[in-house]
Write a protein that holds these residues in place. Structure first.
Motif, mmCIF file in Angstrom:
data_model
loop_
_atom_site.group_PDB
_atom_site.id
_atom_site.type_symbol
_atom_site.label_atom_id
_atom_site.label_comp_id
_atom_site.label_asym_id
_atom_site.label_seq_id
_atom_site.Cartn_x
_atom_site.Cartn_y
_atom_site.Cartn_z
ATOM 1 N N TYR A 5 -13.925 31.525 -0.334
ATOM 2 C CA TYR A 5 -13.289 32.837 -0.253
ATOM 3 C C TYR A 5 -12.298 32.935 0.914
ATOM 4 C CZ TYR A 5 -16.836 34.301 -3.594
ATOM 5 O OH TYR A 5 -17.623 34.413 -4.687
ATOM 6 N N ARG A 6 -12.371 32.029 1.834
ATOM 7 C CA ARG A 6 -11.490 32.078 2.995
ATOM 8 C C ARG A 6 -10.438 30.981 2.995
ATOM 9 N NH1 ARG A 6 -16.102 33.022 7.693
ATOM 10 N NH2 ARG A 6 -16.802 35.078 6.984
ATOM 11 N N ASP A 29 -5.680 30.777 6.025
ATOM 12 C CA ASP A 29 -4.799 29.977 6.877
ATOM 13 C C ASP A 29 -3.370 29.901 6.355
ATOM 14 O OD1 ASP A 29 -5.369 28.556 4.663
ATOM 15 O OD2 ASP A 29 -6.146 26.772 5.684
ATOM 16 N N GLY A 30 -3.134 30.295 5.102
ATOM 17 C CA GLY A 30 -1.784 30.302 4.543
ATOM 18 C C GLY A 30 -1.308 28.977 4.008
ATOM 19 N N ILE A 31 -2.065 27.897 4.187
ATOM 20 C CA ILE A 31 -1.629 26.568 3.714
ATOM 21 C C ILE A 31 -1.678 26.493 2.198
ATOM 22 C CG2 ILE A 31 -2.145 24.100 3.790
ATOM 23 C CD1 ILE A 31 -3.261 24.533 6.595
ATOM 24 N N LEU A 32 -2.760 26.992 1.622
ATOM 25 C CA LEU A 32 -2.912 26.922 0.172
ATOM 26 C C LEU A 32 -1.865 27.789 -0.533
ATOM 27 C CD1 LEU A 32 -4.703 25.690 -2.007
ATOM 28 C CD2 LEU A 32 -6.129 27.731 -1.909
ATOM 29 N N GLU A 33 -1.531 28.915 0.064
ATOM 30 C CA GLU A 33 -0.529 29.793 -0.542
ATOM 31 C C GLU A 33 0.841 29.119 -0.568
ATOM 32 O OE1 GLU A 33 1.130 34.365 0.026
ATOM 33 O OE2 GLU A 33 -0.386 33.526 1.383
ATOM 34 N N LYS A 34 1.195 28.390 0.490
ATOM 35 C CA LYS A 34 2.476 27.691 0.518
ATOM 36 C C LYS A 34 2.538 26.592 -0.535
ATOM 37 C CE LYS A 34 3.258 28.476 5.459
ATOM 38 N NZ LYS A 34 3.383 27.843 6.794
#
Length: 299
Positions: A169-170, A174-179
């Motif tokens: 869920y977390r 960190d924003g890495i997966l979204e990029k």
């Protein structure tokens, strides 16, 4: 002649030694109890004497060739002197002298590590081993540390460490997966929109061709037919799966089951046989069976 001179010399030597011993003061003996001493200097002197005796015996016990019994005796004597030294140190404190117990030596194992050996009585140091006595059978095991046993984690300990991160869920915090997922998502969305628009264009063209009576283009018609064939195949597969599930649910009996009348007849026949066996003899039953066989009666 030389023999007489040697005798005279030996007698002279003995005489001189005897005179010197007479001039000396009588040798003092250490008090049995430290509490009998009233002088601080005397108590310190007796403590120093005990320390010298302990030093001599510790140097002697370093020799591994003395034998097991001698090593054990030496170790016992050293421990006895250490206990006596503690009594004298306590007496020195009572007489107003320095506290020597603060700087007493610690016991170490074969590797030089300090080992705490408490006394079960709670007074003074416990029993100690010195020199080669540490390597005696049964003593070496006392200095060996037992292997550390890993405690098995319980189910409670395992679940206690599980949080939202364990279930993922977390991962987006960190924003890495979204990029990484952004460009791939845009490509997949564009491909899906493009495919949908093509299919809509094909359907419109097909409707226009049907209304006007024209022949549909080969490419467009093949796409439509291919999709229709896929739908038909999918429906057939779903139908087969549904039939197989219904067939599995059905209960097929491979053995003929008796009805209620047959069960009643069998129960009556069994009760009849029980009564005959209870009140009739074996000879009578045999005659009855022979008669039935002759008359060809099955019941």
């Amino acid at each position: 002649m030389a023999r007489n001179e040697e005798k005279a010399q030996s007698m002279l030597n003995r005489f001189i030694t005897m005179k010197e011993e007479e001039k000396k003061k009588p040798k003092e003996r250490r008090p049995y109890l430290a509490s009998e001493c009233r002088d601080l200097a005397e108590a310190d002197k007796w403590r120093q004497q005990i320390m010298r005796e302990i030093g001599r015996k510790v140097a002697e016990i370093q020799n591994e060739g003395l034998g097991e019994h001698r090593l054990r005796d030496l170790n016992d004597e050293i421990n006895k002197l250490i206990r006596e030294k503690v009594h004298w140190e306590r007496r020195i404190i009572e007489l107003g002298g320095p506290n020597y117990t603060k700087h007493s030596a610690k016991m170490t194992d074969l590797d030089g590590n300090i080992v705490d050996v408490p006394n079960p009585g709670g007074r003074g140091p416990g029993y100690r081993y010195f020199g080669a006595a540490k390597k005696l059978p049964g003593v070496r095991e006392l200095f060996e540390k037992p292997p550390e046993l890993r405690k098995r984690r319980t189910r409670y300990d395992i679940y206690k460490r599980i949080d939202a991160s364990y279930y993922g869920y977390r991962d987006d915090e960190d924003g890495i997966l979204e990029k990484l997922e952004g460009p791939a998502e845009e490509k997949m969305r564009a491909a899906a929109v493009r495919e949908w628009m093509e299919m809509e264009e094909i359907k419109r063209e097909a409707k226009k061709a049907v209304k006007s009576g024209e022949v549909v283009a080969v490419g467009l018609g093949s796409k439509i037919l291919f999709e229709e064939e896929e739908d038909v195949i999918e429906e057939e597969r779903m139908e087969r799966e549904r039939e197989e599930q219904d067939r599995e649910k059905e209960f097929v009996v491979h053995v003929p089951l008796p009805d209620e009348k047959e069960i009643e007849r069998m129960v009556v026949e069994r009760k009849k046989m029980e009564l005959i066996s209870k009140y009739a003899s074996e000879d009578l039953m045999e005659e009855q069976m022979e008669a039935k066989a002759m008359l060809n009666i099955q019941r």
